[in-house]
Design a protein around this motif. Structure first.
Motif, PDB file in Angstrom:
ATOM      1  N   ARG A 181       9.017  77.768 -54.449  1.00 44.69           N
ATOM      2  CA  ARG A 181       7.764  78.367 -54.924  1.00 44.69           C
ATOM      3  C   ARG A 181       6.916  78.750 -53.716  1.00 44.69           C
ATOM      4  NH1 ARG A 181       5.699  76.584 -60.056  1.00 44.69           N
ATOM      5  NH2 ARG A 181       3.675  76.442 -59.050  1.00 44.69           N
ATOM      6  N   ARG A 182       5.962  79.622 -53.935  1.00 47.63           N
ATOM      7  CA  ARG A 182       5.015  79.983 -52.885  1.00 47.63           C
ATOM      8  C   ARG A 182       4.196  78.754 -52.482  1.00 47.63           C
ATOM      9  NH1 ARG A 182       2.794  85.084 -52.363  1.00 47.63           N
ATOM     10  NH2 ARG A 182       0.723  84.131 -52.449  1.00 47.63           N
ATOM     11  N   GLU A 183       3.860  78.662 -51.211  1.00 46.94           N
ATOM     12  CA  GLU A 183       3.035  77.542 -50.748  1.00 46.94           C
ATOM     13  C   GLU A 183       1.652  77.590 -51.384  1.00 46.94           C
ATOM     14  OE1 GLU A 183       2.856  77.047 -46.548  1.00 46.94           O
ATOM     15  OE2 GLU A 183       5.040  77.083 -46.323  1.00 46.94           O
ATOM     16  N   SER A 184       1.146  78.800 -51.589  1.00 42.67           N
ATOM     17  CA  SER A 184      -0.168  78.968 -52.203  1.00 42.67           C
ATOM     18  C   SER A 184      -0.013  79.802 -53.482  1.00 42.67           C
ATOM     19  CB  SER A 184      -1.120  79.664 -51.227  1.00 42.67           C
ATOM     20  OG  SER A 184      -2.371  79.884 -51.821  1.00 42.67           O
ATOM     21  N   PRO A 185      -0.150  79.188 -54.661  1.00 47.69           N
ATOM     22  CA  PRO A 185       0.009  79.945 -55.912  1.00 47.69           C
ATOM     23  C   PRO A 185      -1.039  81.036 -56.056  1.00 47.69           C
ATOM     24  CG  PRO A 185       0.070  77.582 -56.321  1.00 47.69           C
ATOM     25  CD  PRO A 185      -0.395  77.767 -54.905  1.00 47.69           C
ATOM     26  N   ARG A 186      -0.674  82.090 -56.756  1.00 47.61           N
ATOM     27  CA  ARG A 186      -1.639  83.144 -57.077  1.00 47.61           C
ATOM     28  C   ARG A 186      -2.568  82.650 -58.189  1.00 47.61           C
ATOM     29  NH1 ARG A 186       3.244  85.994 -55.994  1.00 47.61           N
ATOM     30  NH2 ARG A 186       2.889  87.699 -54.509  1.00 47.61           N
ATOM     31  N   THR A 187      -3.800  83.096 -58.139  1.00 48.41           N
ATOM     32  CA  THR A 187      -4.739  82.714 -59.205  1.00 48.41           C
ATOM     33  C   THR A 187      -4.462  83.486 -60.486  1.00 48.41           C
ATOM     34  OG1 THR A 187      -6.348  84.320 -58.395  1.00 48.41           O
ATOM     35  CG2 THR A 187      -6.558  82.051 -57.591  1.00 48.41           C
ATOM     36  N   ALA A 188      -3.822  84.646 -60.387  1.00 46.37           N
ATOM     37  CA  ALA A 188      -3.505  85.434 -61.580  1.00 46.37           C
ATOM     38  C   ALA A 188      -2.218  86.222 -61.364  1.00 46.37           C
ATOM     39  CB  ALA A 188      -4.645  86.375 -61.919  1.00 46.37           C
ATOM     40  N   VAL A 189      -1.235  85.939 -62.195  1.00 43.98           N
ATOM     41  CA  VAL A 189       0.026  86.684 -62.196  1.00 43.98           C
ATOM     42  C   VAL A 189       0.019  87.545 -63.456  1.00 43.98           C
ATOM     43  CG1 VAL A 189       2.537  86.507 -62.349  1.00 43.98           C
ATOM     44  CG2 VAL A 189       1.252  84.870 -60.949  1.00 43.98           C
ATOM     45  N   PRO A 236      -2.248  81.802 -63.757  1.00 47.04           N
ATOM     46  CA  PRO A 236      -1.951  81.403 -62.386  1.00 47.04           C
ATOM     47  C   PRO A 236      -0.452  81.135 -62.252  1.00 47.04           C
ATOM     48  CG  PRO A 236      -3.751  80.102 -63.301  1.00 47.04           C
ATOM     49  CD  PRO A 236      -3.137  80.860 -64.438  1.00 47.04           C
ATOM     50  N   GLY A 237       0.068  81.215 -61.042  1.00 44.94           N
ATOM     51  CA  GLY A 237       1.492  80.931 -60.865  1.00 44.94           C
ATOM     52  C   GLY A 237       1.930  81.014 -59.424  1.00 44.94           C
ATOM     53  N   GLY A 238       2.945  80.225 -59.110  1.00 46.82           N
ATOM     54  CA  GLY A 238       3.443  80.183 -57.742  1.00 46.82           C
ATOM     55  C   GLY A 238       4.875  80.638 -57.580  1.00 46.82           C
ATOM     56  N   TRP A 239       5.443  81.260 -58.632  1.00 49.51           N
ATOM     57  CA  TRP A 239       6.821  81.735 -58.522  1.00 49.51           C
ATOM     58  C   TRP A 239       6.859  83.042 -57.734  1.00 49.51           C
ATOM     59  CZ3 TRP A 239      10.721  80.448 -62.852  1.00 49.51           C
ATOM     60  CH2 TRP A 239      10.512  79.147 -63.304  1.00 49.51           C
ATOM     61  N   ARG A 240       8.030  83.365 -57.201  1.00 50.62           N
ATOM     62  CA  ARG A 240       8.211  84.594 -56.405  1.00 50.62           C
ATOM     63  C   ARG A 240       8.500  85.770 -57.343  1.00 50.62           C
ATOM     64  NH1 ARG A 240       7.735  82.931 -50.714  1.00 50.62           N
ATOM     65  NH2 ARG A 240       8.242  80.724 -50.762  1.00 50.62           N
ATOM     66  N   LEU A 241       7.686  86.812 -57.224  1.00 50.43           N
ATOM     67  CA  LEU A 241       7.752  87.947 -58.147  1.00 50.43           C
ATOM     68  C   LEU A 241       8.748  88.996 -57.658  1.00 50.43           C
ATOM     69  CD1 LEU A 241       3.918  88.378 -58.833  1.00 50.43           C
ATOM     70  CD2 LEU A 241       5.566  86.796 -59.890  1.00 50.43           C
ATOM     71  N   LEU A 242       9.752  89.264 -58.503  1.00 52.28           N
ATOM     72  CA  LEU A 242      10.773  90.262 -58.173  1.00 52.28           C
ATOM     73  C   LEU A 242      10.506  91.606 -58.831  1.00 52.28           C
ATOM     74  CD1 LEU A 242      14.113  88.232 -58.478  1.00 52.28           C
ATOM     75  CD2 LEU A 242      12.650  88.559 -56.475  1.00 52.28           C
TER      76      LEU A 242
END
Length: 200
Positions: free
Chosen positions: A138-146, A166-172
């Motif tokens: 996962r990203r070290e710093s999650p996004r506040t809005a995906v 919010p979410g910390g997964w990598r967006l493809l």
């Protein structure tokens, strides 16, 4: 399988594997025993919640003998999710894996996935079957809005965000498929055991 008490009105069933958990979940949907008010499947567990006052020993004795279908989504058509691969983390995933962006997309879209369980938010399916070469943290710093419809990976799972969150997964990439719709029956496009394919 092992059946454990979980408080006064619930049982936690530990299954041998993912498929066994899915079959039990499907069996409970098809023929819910008296007193059962909710069933919450996990990757290798099924939480069976009963009405207060239910004879939990009787219920525990019934669960192993429930007729199991061939699969949790037996007879169901696989779900195809169209994807535009232009995610904000596509280049980073390529760098982390040592693959080209094109190869990341190819490996992600070539795989067949199975919904292990739903969680995090309504309709969010944790999909197993991700190519091991694409297992990234996962990203070290999650996004506040995906954005809703974001197609993502983290660890050994793939997923689609059903709603903005919010979410910390990598967006493809992204999809226009609607994963959660309260006007639909059932509201979730995915359920445990559903087979999924991402279509470029």
């Amino acid at each position: 399988m092992r059946v454990l008490r979980a408080g006064d009105a619930a049982l936690l069933v530990e299954a041998d594997d993912l498929a066994s958990a899915h079959r039990l979940d499907a069996a409970l949907r098809d023929a819910r025993p008296a007193g059962v008010v909710d069933v919450v499947p996990g990757e290798r567990t099924v939480l069976v919640v009963a009405e207060p006052g239910t004879d939990m020993d009787r219920l525990a004795g019934v669960l192993p003998d429930l007729p199991r279908p061939g699969g949790a989504a037996a007879g169901a058509e696989p779900v195809e999710i169209p994807v535009v691969y232009d995610g904000a983390d596509l280049a980073e995933v390529a760098e982390l894996t040592g693959l080209s962006e094109e190869e990341v997309v190819r490996r992600h879209s070539d795989a067949w996935y199975t919904v292990a369980y739903l969680g995090f938010s309504p309709g969010f399916g944790y999909l197993t079957g991700l190519d091991p070469a694409l297992h990234v943290p996962r990203r070290e710093s999650p996004r506040t809005a995906v954005p809703a419809g974001s197609v993502a990976v983290a660890g050994r799972y793939a997923a689609v965000y059903p709603s903005r969150s919010p979410g910390g997964w990598r967006l493809l990439g992204r999809t226009a498929a609607v994963l959660w719709d309260v006007e639909r029956d059932p509201p979730s496009l995915l359920r445990p055991g559903t087979r999924v394919r991402f279509v470029r």
